[in-house]
Scaffold this active site. Structure first.
Site, short mmCIF file in Angstrom:
data_model
loop_
_atom_site.label_atom_id
_atom_site.label_comp_id
_atom_site.label_asym_id
_atom_site.label_seq_id
_atom_site.Cartn_x
_atom_site.Cartn_y
_atom_site.Cartn_z
N SER A 39 -10.94 -0.86 0.49
CA SER A 39 -9.73 -1.44 0.60
C SER A 39 -9.56 -2.54 -0.25
O SER A 39 -8.19 -3.06 -0.67
CB SER A 39 -9.03 -1.83 1.91
OG SER A 39 -10.09 -2.47 2.60
N HIS A 50 -14.25 -1.60 6.35
CA HIS A 50 -12.92 -2.25 6.75
C HIS A 50 -13.34 -2.99 8.13
O HIS A 50 -14.11 -2.42 9.00
CB HIS A 50 -11.91 -1.12 7.06
CG HIS A 50 -10.70 -1.72 7.11
ND1 HIS A 50 -10.04 -1.76 8.52
CD2 HIS A 50 -9.59 -1.99 6.43
CE1 HIS A 50 -8.83 -2.34 8.38
NE2 HIS A 50 -8.40 -2.65 7.18
N GLU A 57 -16.31 4.65 3.18
CA GLU A 57 -14.78 4.67 3.13
C GLU A 57 -14.66 5.59 1.44
O GLU A 57 -15.37 5.27 0.85
CB GLU A 57 -14.06 3.47 2.90
CG GLU A 57 -14.03 2.58 4.35
CD GLU A 57 -13.49 1.23 4.20
OE1 GLU A 57 -12.86 1.12 3.19
OE2 GLU A 57 -14.20 0.51 5.11
N ASP A 68 -13.59 7.23 6.20
CA ASP A 68 -12.44 6.56 6.47
C ASP A 68 -11.58 6.80 5.18
O ASP A 68 -12.36 5.97 4.11
CB ASP A 68 -12.51 5.17 6.92
CG ASP A 68 -11.24 4.30 6.94
OD1 ASP A 68 -10.31 4.60 6.18
OD2 ASP A 68 -11.16 3.22 7.60
N LYS A 111 0.08 4.12 4.54
CA LYS A 111 -0.35 3.60 3.19
C LYS A 111 0.32 4.89 2.27
O LYS A 111 1.85 4.60 2.33
CB LYS A 111 -1.84 3.59 2.90
CG LYS A 111 -2.42 2.25 3.71
CD LYS A 111 -3.73 2.11 3.98
CE LYS A 111 -3.78 0.79 4.45
NZ LYS A 111 -5.31 0.82 5.23
N HIS A 115 -7.00 5.01 1.94
CA HIS A 115 -6.48 4.54 0.60
C HIS A 115 -6.56 5.86 -0.28
O HIS A 115 -6.10 5.92 -1.16
CB HIS A 115 -7.13 3.56 0.12
CG HIS A 115 -6.86 2.37 0.87
ND1 HIS A 115 -5.65 1.53 0.82
CD2 HIS A 115 -7.73 1.59 1.65
CE1 HIS A 115 -5.54 0.33 1.49
NE2 HIS A 115 -7.02 0.35 2.00
N ASN A 139 0.83 -1.16 -0.15
CA ASN A 139 -0.17 -0.01 -0.09
C ASN A 139 1.05 1.21 0.08
O ASN A 139 0.39 2.33 0.26
CB ASN A 139 -0.85 0.11 1.11
CG ASN A 139 -1.78 -1.17 1.30
OD1 ASN A 139 -2.10 -1.71 0.20
ND2 ASN A 139 -2.35 -1.61 2.63
C1 LIG Z 1 -5.53 0.16 6.50
C2 LIG Z 1 -7.00 0.53 6.67
C3 LIG Z 1 -7.35 0.86 8.19
C4 LIG Z 1 -6.18 0.55 9.21
O1 LIG Z 1 -5.32 1.60 9.34
P1 LIG Z 1 -3.74 1.04 9.88
O2 LIG Z 1 -3.01 2.01 9.97
O3 LIG Z 1 -3.36 -0.05 8.99
O4 LIG Z 1 -4.28 0.22 11.46
C5 LIG Z 1 -8.35 1.28 8.59
N1 LIG Z 1 -9.40 1.44 7.33
C6 LIG Z 1 -9.27 0.94 6.18
C7 LIG Z 1 -10.10 1.43 5.22
C8 LIG Z 1 -7.82 0.66 5.75
O5 LIG Z 1 -7.50 0.13 4.61
#
Ligand SMILES: *Cc1c(COP(=O)(O)O)cnc(C)c1O
Length: 396
Positions: free
Chosen positions: A187, A144, A183, A212, A247, A215, A58
């Protein structure tokens, strides 16, 4: 076999049926273990002594290896030491953290930001902070695991709406009862949520909107401000935003952005925040540099999007169906879990590292190859993957 073997089981663990659960996973082709990366150089990784082109990272802009960021991390260590030494309310919040928060506020035009050690922790904290006996959580079905986990554990009424179907959300939602979660970029599918539609539904019904964009930050929008900005929206028009640094930003940790009032509430009530040692200050220092850099590096975003278009184009020429995703995340749906593993193994035999993603990470019968294209891939490397896919299809 340690650490993955189950040859001798401590009898105290027997009541958990660990053996039979692991056996079941094996039989279903769902058993997992972590590959150990022995070395890294650009997009080349080595695992068990063999080199691969990595299509499972990522680190979308390749920033985790960017000299300026590495340098900043070292400087941060010299100034602040190796760890923060305390939780943020005690003495764990340094000027390095404060400067990073300020930079994010300015970058996104939001009132306030707090930092977490991971996006997983940040999502737990957000959902719990917004939960009381009246809360109803409306979440996209493909949210997620960290959001799902928090929602289920919160004990709130939990309503999942079909992926991206805002009309269904609109028909299910009640006035002023809770929160809507989705989101920016999903992901495992790489597609985007209709953010504006969902925000409008949340606003109209008086529900809190949580986005969220793990990405999206760094790769999307002007100055890498994320999917919100790509969709032409203002960050201040979204109630709560979560972003990660692990990421595209290339470091580690996460942030939550919102109104000063909400962030003060989290600082005072969020147990994930209050009772956890704060992010290492050197990591905050390096992340600050990473964000400053991300804002200016349109060249990397352009490389990335031209690599993604190139890959999609190549895939359609060998008549594999490209997904509708236009982001770095380019899933190739296989369906059956064992089959997906065979594809992944076949690609590995041709030196392309592509993970098979299986249930329970994705819904049953949608096992897939999760290809991630990054700005650091060279055209020849993408060509190798496409040739590999074409080869494996002949065999499988
Ligand atoms: C990777 C991810 C997370 C978690 O983040 P980390 O910093 O890896 O714990 C949360 N939400 C989504 C959509 C993700 O892809």
């Amino acid at each position: 076999m340690f650490p993955y073997g189950v040859d001798s089981m401590n009898p105290k663990f027997e009541f958990l049926k660990i053996n039979s659960q692991l056996e079941e996973r094996r039989n279903q082709g769902l058993f997992r273990k972590c590959p150990c990366i022995e070395s890294r150089r650009g997009s080349i990784i080595s695992v068990d002594g063999k080199e691969y082109i990595n299509f499972s990272s990522n680190d979308y802009l390749g920033l985790s290896m960017e000299p300026e960021i590495l340098h900043a991390w070292k400087q941060g260590l010299e100034i602040w030491g190796a760890g923060s030494g305390a939780s943020p309310l005690v003495t764990g919040l340094s000027k390095a953290h404060r400067d990073l928060q300020d930079e994010i506020c300015e970058w996104l035009g939001v009132e306030a930001v707090i930092l977490f050690n991971s996006g997983f922790a940040a999502n737990q904290a957000i959902v719990k902070a917004l939960n009381n006996e009246h809360t109803v959580i409306y979440a996209d079905k493909l949210s997620h695991a960290s959001l799902q986990e928090a929602s289920v554990l919160s004990g709130a009424k939990y309503v999942r709406f079909p992926h991206n179907e805002y009309q269904t959300l609109s028909s299910k939602i009640k006035d002023q009862t809770g929160i809507v979660i989705t989101e920016g970029v999903f992901s495992m599918d790489g597609d985007e949520a209709p953010i504006e539609k969902i925000r409008n539904i949340s606003d109209k019904s008086g529900n809190i909107f949580v986005l969220d964009d793990a990405h999206g930050f760094g790769v999307h929008g002007d100055e890498g401000r994320g999917t919100i900005s790509k969709h032409g929206l203002k960050h201040s028009s979204i109630d709560v935003i979560m972003g990660t640094f692990g990421k595209a930003i290339g470091t580690t940790g996460a942030f939550v952005a919102g109104s000063s009032e909400f962030i003060s509430y989290m600082i005072n009530f969020s147990r994930e925040y209050i009772y956890s040692t704060h992010m290492a200050p050197a990591a905050a220092y390096a992340t600050h540099q990473a964000i400053r850099l991300v804002r200016t590096r349109n060249d990397l975003r352009e490389n990335l999007s031209s690599n993604v278009s190139y890959f999609k184009n190549c895939i359609s020429q060998i008549s594999l169906t490209p997904s509708n995703s236009t982001t770095s995340i380019q899933p190739i749906i296989i369906g059956n879990s064992e089959k997906a593993l065979q594809w992944s193994d076949c690609l590995k035999s041709l030196n392309c590292y592509v993970s098979a993603i299986r249930h329970p990470t994705v819904p049953k019968n949608t096992a897939r190859l999760r290809v991630t294209i990054t700005a650091s891939h060279r055209r020849e490397e993408i060509d190798r993957l496409v040739e590999g896919l074409s080869e494996c299809r002949k065999i499988l």
